[in-house]
Design an enzyme around this catalytic site. Structure first.
Site, short mmCIF file in Angstrom:
data_model
loop_
_atom_site.label_atom_id
_atom_site.label_comp_id
_atom_site.label_asym_id
_atom_site.label_seq_id
_atom_site.Cartn_x
_atom_site.Cartn_y
_atom_site.Cartn_z
N LYS A 135 -33.16 -94.24 -25.56
CA LYS A 135 -33.23 -93.42 -26.81
C LYS A 135 -32.06 -93.93 -27.43
O LYS A 135 -30.86 -94.07 -27.29
CB LYS A 135 -32.93 -92.04 -26.72
CG LYS A 135 -32.71 -91.13 -27.93
CD LYS A 135 -32.38 -89.53 -27.60
CE LYS A 135 -32.00 -88.85 -28.82
NZ LYS A 135 -31.67 -87.62 -28.87
N GLU A 187 -25.09 -76.70 -33.14
CA GLU A 187 -25.15 -77.11 -31.97
C GLU A 187 -24.07 -76.96 -31.27
O GLU A 187 -22.91 -77.57 -31.43
CB GLU A 187 -25.67 -78.71 -31.72
CG GLU A 187 -25.85 -79.13 -30.36
CD GLU A 187 -26.68 -80.57 -30.21
OE1 GLU A 187 -26.67 -81.06 -28.97
OE2 GLU A 187 -26.70 -81.28 -31.23
N GLU A 231 -37.80 -86.83 -26.39
CA GLU A 231 -36.52 -86.94 -27.07
C GLU A 231 -35.60 -85.84 -26.57
O GLU A 231 -34.30 -86.06 -26.20
CB GLU A 231 -36.41 -86.77 -28.60
CG GLU A 231 -35.21 -86.91 -29.26
CD GLU A 231 -35.22 -86.86 -30.82
OE1 GLU A 231 -34.11 -86.36 -31.40
OE2 GLU A 231 -36.10 -86.83 -31.47
N GLU A 367 -36.22 -87.08 -41.82
CA GLU A 367 -35.44 -85.85 -41.15
C GLU A 367 -34.17 -86.18 -41.45
O GLU A 367 -33.33 -85.24 -41.44
CB GLU A 367 -35.59 -86.43 -39.83
CG GLU A 367 -34.73 -85.55 -38.87
CD GLU A 367 -35.13 -85.67 -37.26
OE1 GLU A 367 -34.00 -85.69 -36.42
OE2 GLU A 367 -36.11 -86.12 -37.02
N LYS A 371 -31.48 -83.15 -43.18
CA LYS A 371 -30.13 -82.76 -42.64
C LYS A 371 -28.99 -82.93 -43.50
O LYS A 371 -27.94 -82.06 -43.47
CB LYS A 371 -29.89 -83.79 -41.00
CG LYS A 371 -30.67 -83.29 -40.03
CD LYS A 371 -30.63 -84.21 -38.97
CE LYS A 371 -31.51 -83.86 -37.81
NZ LYS A 371 -31.46 -84.69 -36.80
#
Length: 385
Positions: A135, A187, A231, A367, A371
């Site tokens: 990744k 997060e 992911e 994406e 954000k």
């Protein structure tokens, strides 16, 4: 001397946020620092330097808290600060005024949207041909030069209103009070209370929709997406590898659940554990976990090198960590995303997306644009393409 008050109910609820102040707000509390008792730009053993600052502060204050900002790249300094005065209050809903209209004088994307897609294709090629690479997280920036100085208290209030269950922050960079690193992260990197720890990694993202039925459909599609589940699994696996040797117990759900902000759905996994060694602090844990594959990739060193080869900018504190700790080792650290470097009339916004086999360059670009909306919404500005 440390003071505690209930004069401030939520970020930006008062107009009392001044140049040089610090802010770190969670769903439960607001920490609003004023002045600087002790400060360090720390490199090397950041945990030891933080412990020395807290020990020195304890001779002058009762129960000091250190506010900190860790960079993405440990070769750059961490910002550690103990305020002269700390307003520590429960969080509560607060009104946020509409943004003041302001003109954008210059707007510069680095890389451009098209070049970002080229970077995703380069990342996919490396994932296909480099053994072990699983990744990469690729980011892009948007620099804005505004006609008027940024209304920082208003921006912070709107950031909090858009993400009241997350982590709103404003950390001064330097001593003149002019430059800041601000954001509203959804997060949690790590929270420690005694031996108990809590981690809530996010990876896998979908845009929200204003229509409830479409919004629910997009949330379910994210939960069922093989690409996003893959992911996310990479992130959880890496966190477990770090934490398992440090914990007596570690509870990790078998499947992720949904978490949301005003703009986005995320896959998240709430992880609970009990430390085997009570001397490990929240900052120790943050340093051990950082950077997770949610902001870098896996394996870390290999992903870092690929990112350095592809991204045409330095990340600075984007994708680092921001939070607090105390002399007992307790604290809360969030992942430094949905953020911007600010100075006077200039902002540099950052957003990244996780690239795994199956990623589609145009969708990853979208994406990152979604954000970037977190900061753009708080400024009342149009989104990037």
């Amino acid at each position: 001397m440390l003071t505690r008050t209930t004069a401030c109910a939520a970020p930006g609820a008062n107009a009392d946020f001044r140049p040089g102040d610090t802010l770190f707000a969670t769903a439960d509390e607001v920490l609003h620092g004023r002045g600087c008792l002790l400060r360090a730009e720390a490199q090397g053993d950041v945990g030891a330097q933080a412990a020395r600052l807290l020990a020195e502060a304890a001779r002058q204050q009762a129960a000091p808290r250190l506010l900190g900002l860790l960079p993405y790249d440990p070769a750059h300094p961490a910002q550690l600060l103990i305020p002269e005065t700390l307003l520590h209050t429960p969080n509560a809903a607060a009104p946020a005024t509409a943004p003041r209209p302001t003109a954008v004088l210059r707007r510069h994307e680095l890389p451009s949207g098209a070049r970002y897609e080229e970077g995703v294709r380069a990342a996919l090629a490396r994932l296909a041909h480099e053994p072990g690479l699983r990744k990469l997280v690729l980011a892009r920036t948007l620099r804005l030069d505004l006609a008027e100085p940024i209304d920082l208290p208003g921006v912070l209030a709107r950031l909090w209103r858009g993400n009241p269950h997350g982590y709103t922050y404003a950390m001064p960079l330097g001593t003149d009070g002019g430059a800041y690193f601000i954001g509203a992260s959804p997060e949690l990197l790590v929270q420690r209370r005694g031996r108990r720890i809590y981690i809530h990694p996010l990876a896998g993202t979908a845009a929200r929709h204003p229509e409830a039925e479409r919004d629910a459909h997009q949330a379910q599609a994210l939960l069922d997406s093989p690409k996003d589940l893959r992911e996310h699994a990479v992130v959880v696996e890496a966190i477990e590898t770090v934490l398992r040797p440090l914990c007596r117990t570690l509870d990790i759900p078998a499947r992720p659940s949904l978490t949301s902000t005003a703009r986005l759905w995320h896959l998240g996994t709430p992880i609970h554990g009990e430390l085997a060694d009570a001397s490990l602090t929240a900052l120790d844990l943050a340093i051990a976990l950082h950077p997770t594959p949610a902001v870098c990739g896996l394996p870390t060193a290999q992903a870092r090198q690929a990112i350095a080869d592809i991204e045409p900018f330095e990340r600075g504190y984007f994708a680092g960590a921001v939070g607090w700790c105390d002399a007992h080792g307790d604290g809360v650290w969030s992942v430094a995303i949905r953020c911007a470097h600010t100075h006077a009339r200039r902002l540099t916004l950052y957003a990244g997306a996780g690239i795994v086999p199956g990623s589609v360059p145009a969708l990853e670009r979208t994406e990152t644009g979604n954000k970037l909306r977190t900061i753009l919404d708080a400024l009342g500005l149009e989104a990037a393409a």
